[in-house]
Write a protein that holds these residues in place. Sequence first.
Motif, short mmCIF file in Angstrom:
data_model
loop_
_atom_site.label_atom_id
_atom_site.label_comp_id
_atom_site.label_asym_id
_atom_site.label_seq_id
_atom_site.Cartn_x
_atom_site.Cartn_y
_atom_site.Cartn_z
N CYS A 134 74.30 30.83 -4.06
CA CYS A 134 73.72 29.73 -4.82
C CYS A 134 72.21 29.70 -4.60
O CYS A 134 71.72 30.07 -3.53
CB CYS A 134 74.36 28.39 -4.46
SG CYS A 134 74.42 28.05 -2.70
N VAL A 180 68.32 28.52 -3.97
CA VAL A 180 67.64 27.59 -3.06
C VAL A 180 66.21 27.38 -3.55
O VAL A 180 65.53 28.34 -3.93
CB VAL A 180 67.64 28.13 -1.62
CG1 VAL A 180 66.85 27.21 -0.69
CG2 VAL A 180 69.06 28.30 -1.11
N ILE A 212 69.41 23.52 -1.76
CA ILE A 212 70.21 24.16 -2.80
C ILE A 212 70.14 23.30 -4.06
O ILE A 212 70.30 22.07 -3.99
CB ILE A 212 71.67 24.31 -2.33
CG1 ILE A 212 71.73 25.25 -1.11
CG2 ILE A 212 72.54 24.86 -3.45
CD1 ILE A 212 73.10 25.33 -0.48
#
Length: 207
Positions: free
Chosen positions: A136, A138, A145
């Motif tokens: 995911c 950042v 995130i």
Amino acid sequence: KVLFNTIFAEFMRREWANPSACTPEEFVGFLRRHGEVIVKPSDQNQGRGIYKYRFETEEGALELYREMRGRGGLVEQLVSQHPRMAQLNPNTLNTLRISTYADTDEVHILATALRTASVSREGHCVDNMKAGGLGCPVDAATGKIWAPAFNVRLERFDVHPVTGTAFVCFQLPMWDEVLATVRSIARKAYLLPQCHYLGWDVAFLAT
């Protein structure tokens, strides 16, 4: 991997041993001292061939030494991750992939992404997406995130499937220290031939 550990030893924050460059006694002593280590082949990627090894007998350690010697590979000390990162998956070292470009004046942060294993089971110790992990994005400015996680099949995960921790707005720890460290190591790599664009895997340690 052996070359990387040698060149960037000051940034490693863990002990390691190369069975092709140490004696059987040194190798066994390393395993006995640490008890449990990570075994990594030198010629693989995407988390392939990586596993945990627990020292039980000297004979077993010598067998591992003979298997690895001359074939490339290393063993590394296990590290304890930051408790904040353990909220995602406590049984796997969750890491940050951060890509940089270095020029004569500055180190530029190009992309940052968190990686975490999607399972929690004995013997599974890698967070690589090709090995079933999740990734995911950042925010490079804040260390938060900003979007859900996905696997290689593009399945979406709003929360971590192991712990239920929400991904979006999860704050990574020690963010200023992370950026400073990556800039320092990328600057060192800039002095090497053809090492301007690089991707770094960063672990957040408890101490």
